[in-house]
Design a protein around this motif. Structure first.
Motif, PDB file in Angstrom:
ATOM      1  N   THR A 127      41.485 -47.000  48.129  1.00  0.00           N
ATOM      2  CA  THR A 127      42.177 -46.710  46.874  1.00  0.00           C
ATOM      3  C   THR A 127      41.429 -47.251  45.656  1.00  0.00           C
ATOM      4  O   THR A 127      41.650 -48.401  45.251  1.00  0.00           O
ATOM      5  N   PRO A 128      40.572 -46.434  45.027  1.00  0.00           N
ATOM      6  CA  PRO A 128      39.884 -46.897  43.826  1.00  0.00           C
ATOM      7  C   PRO A 128      40.830 -47.247  42.686  1.00  0.00           C
ATOM      8  O   PRO A 128      40.514 -48.097  41.845  1.00  0.00           O
ATOM      9  N   GLY A 129      42.010 -46.640  42.674  1.00  0.00           N
ATOM     10  CA  GLY A 129      42.973 -46.918  41.613  1.00  0.00           C
ATOM     11  C   GLY A 129      43.607 -48.287  41.679  1.00  0.00           C
ATOM     12  O   GLY A 129      44.345 -48.680  40.765  1.00  0.00           O
ATOM     13  N   LEU A 130      43.341 -49.034  42.755  1.00  0.00           N
ATOM     14  CA  LEU A 130      43.906 -50.382  42.895  1.00  0.00           C
ATOM     15  C   LEU A 130      42.853 -51.482  42.806  1.00  0.00           C
ATOM     16  O   LEU A 130      43.173 -52.650  42.995  1.00  0.00           O
ATOM     17  N   THR A 135      41.541 -57.196  42.399  1.00  0.00           N
ATOM     18  CA  THR A 135      40.622 -58.217  41.889  1.00  0.00           C
ATOM     19  C   THR A 135      41.390 -59.301  41.142  1.00  0.00           C
ATOM     20  O   THR A 135      41.134 -60.503  41.322  1.00  0.00           O
ATOM     21  N   ARG A 136      42.349 -58.885  40.318  1.00  0.00           N
ATOM     22  CA  ARG A 136      43.171 -59.864  39.603  1.00  0.00           C
ATOM     23  C   ARG A 136      43.988 -60.712  40.572  1.00  0.00           C
ATOM     24  O   ARG A 136      44.215 -61.902  40.341  1.00  0.00           O
ATOM     25  N   LYS A 137      44.437 -60.097  41.651  1.00  0.00           N
ATOM     26  CA  LYS A 137      45.224 -60.835  42.649  1.00  0.00           C
ATOM     27  C   LYS A 137      44.381 -61.951  43.271  1.00  0.00           C
ATOM     28  O   LYS A 137      44.848 -63.082  43.406  1.00  0.00           O
ATOM     29  N   ALA A 138      43.156 -61.632  43.641  1.00  0.00           N
ATOM     30  CA  ALA A 138      42.275 -62.659  44.212  1.00  0.00           C
ATOM     31  C   ALA A 138      42.070 -63.800  43.227  1.00  0.00           C
ATOM     32  O   ALA A 138      42.104 -64.986  43.597  1.00  0.00           O
ATOM     33  N   GLN A 139      41.884 -63.469  41.968  1.00  0.00           N
ATOM     34  CA  GLN A 139      41.688 -64.494  40.950  1.00  0.00           C
ATOM     35  C   GLN A 139      42.943 -65.334  40.753  1.00  0.00           C
ATOM     36  O   GLN A 139      42.873 -66.567  40.646  1.00  0.00           O
ATOM     37  N   ALA A 140      44.107 -64.682  40.744  1.00  0.00           N
ATOM     38  CA  ALA A 140      45.370 -65.406  40.547  1.00  0.00           C
ATOM     39  C   ALA A 140      45.657 -66.365  41.694  1.00  0.00           C
ATOM     40  O   ALA A 140      46.320 -67.398  41.503  1.00  0.00           O
ATOM     41  N   LEU A 141      45.173 -66.047  42.877  1.00  0.00           N
ATOM     42  CA  LEU A 141      45.357 -66.915  44.041  1.00  0.00           C
ATOM     43  C   LEU A 141      44.338 -68.054  44.095  1.00  0.00           C
ATOM     44  O   LEU A 141      44.342 -68.852  45.027  1.00  0.00           O
ATOM     45  N   GLY A 142      43.471 -68.121  43.087  1.00  0.00           N
ATOM     46  CA  GLY A 142      42.460 -69.159  43.058  1.00  0.00           C
ATOM     47  C   GLY A 142      41.286 -68.889  43.972  1.00  0.00           C
ATOM     48  O   GLY A 142      40.542 -69.804  44.335  1.00  0.00           O
ATOM     49  N   LEU A 143      41.091 -67.610  44.341  1.00  0.00           N
ATOM     50  CA  LEU A 143      40.053 -67.232  45.293  1.00  0.00           C
ATOM     51  C   LEU A 143      38.910 -66.445  44.648  1.00  0.00           C
ATOM     52  O   LEU A 143      38.061 -65.910  45.356  1.00  0.00           O
ATOM     53  N   GLY A 144      38.901 -66.399  43.316  1.00  0.00           N
ATOM     54  CA  GLY A 144      37.918 -65.576  42.631  1.00  0.00           C
ATOM     55  C   GLY A 144      36.481 -65.932  42.943  1.00  0.00           C
ATOM     56  O   GLY A 144      35.622 -65.060  43.078  1.00  0.00           O
ATOM     57  N   ALA A 145      36.191 -67.220  43.091  1.00  0.00           N
ATOM     58  CA  ALA A 145      34.816 -67.651  43.338  1.00  0.00           C
ATOM     59  C   ALA A 145      34.337 -67.254  44.724  1.00  0.00           C
ATOM     60  O   ALA A 145      33.129 -67.160  44.963  1.00  0.00           O
ATOM     61  N   GLN A 146      35.257 -67.035  45.649  1.00  0.00           N
ATOM     62  CA  GLN A 146      34.898 -66.670  47.022  1.00  0.00           C
ATOM     63  C   GLN A 146      34.934 -65.160  47.254  1.00  0.00           C
ATOM     64  O   GLN A 146      34.470 -64.686  48.291  1.00  0.00           O
TER      65      GLN A 146
END
Length: 235
Positions: A127-130, A135-146
């Motif tokens: 799903t390209p539309g998501l 990406t924002r979800k990963a960042q909000a979970l504190g996982l952006g660097a990984q």
């Protein structure tokens, strides 16, 4: 032989919400979750009454949230936990605010599992539309660097979803890109309707491929104090 009333009374009831409108998808999700929970649990699937058969973009994901909350808060007598089974977790925060039982989202659970211990992880999905919301979800979970990013299949998502073999093969190519080109150490299959393909892909790679529905089950098991729970607690 079907379980009698006394057997059903001692089963731990789990509500699985499919924010998509496909009953077929709900049945598939319930089967996967039931296997992951094992004996002693009864998974009851509830399908969204309005929306789309398969959530493909961010506005559809947001529109699904009110229905998820409505389903999740209705007639909870005996329900021990709720799973929101759409990638992006529509209505998850609202349900957690409204309920005093564990509520897991397949997106959050699988990302937390993939990134446990500082592991680098990517997402393979259709799903390209998501892409932006995930990406924002990963960042909000504190996982952006990984987070190594998202790899997409090339064909129409609905056409792929209608052909299980093509779907799994297309996702396998995206998984390989996550590992080989992006440096991921684990890959999440990003989508509730991709649940059966995710189970197949777990067996096709030596490195960890994480199926999101079993990941949410492990989160719930941990929250309920059962062995086999996930690496991070529900919040």
């Amino acid at each position: 032989m079907a379980a009698g009333p006394a057997c059903r009374d001692i089963m731990q009831r789990i509500r699985l919400i499919n924010p998509n409108t496909s009953e077929t998808t709900t049945a598939m999700m319930v089967a996967i979750a039931g296997t992951a929970f094992g004996p002693g649990f009864e998974v009851h699937g509830v399908t969204a009454r309005y929306g789309v058969p398969m959530i493909l973009e961010e506005t559809q994901l947001a529109a699904a949230a009110p229905g998820v909350v409505e389903i999740g808060t209705a007639e909870l007598d005996g329900v021990r936990a709720v799973i929101v089974s759409a990638y992006g977790d529509p209505g998850l925060a609202e349900l957690r605010s409204a309920l005093d039982i564990p509520v897991a989202g397949i997106c959050e659970a699988s990302m937390c599992e993939a990134g446990a211990g500082g592991r680098r992880f990517g997402i393979a999905t259709v799903t390209p539309g998501l892409v932006d919301v995930l990406t924002r979800k990963a960042q909000a979970l504190g996982l952006g660097a990984q987070f190594t990013g998202i790899r997409l299949t090339e064909e129409d998502p609905l056409a792929l979803a209608a052909d299980p073999k093509r779907l799994e093969d297309a996702l396998a190519r995206a998984v390989a890109q996550c590992f080989d080109e992006d440096g991921a150490e684990a890959v999440v299959i990003g989508g509730g309707p991709l649940g059966q393909a995710a189970i197949g892909l777990e067996r096709r790679f030596a490195a960890p491929v994480i199926a999101p529905i079993p990941s949410a089950v492990r989160q719930v098991l941990r929250a309920l104090g059962h062995p086999g729970g996930g690496p991070t607690p529900l919040r």
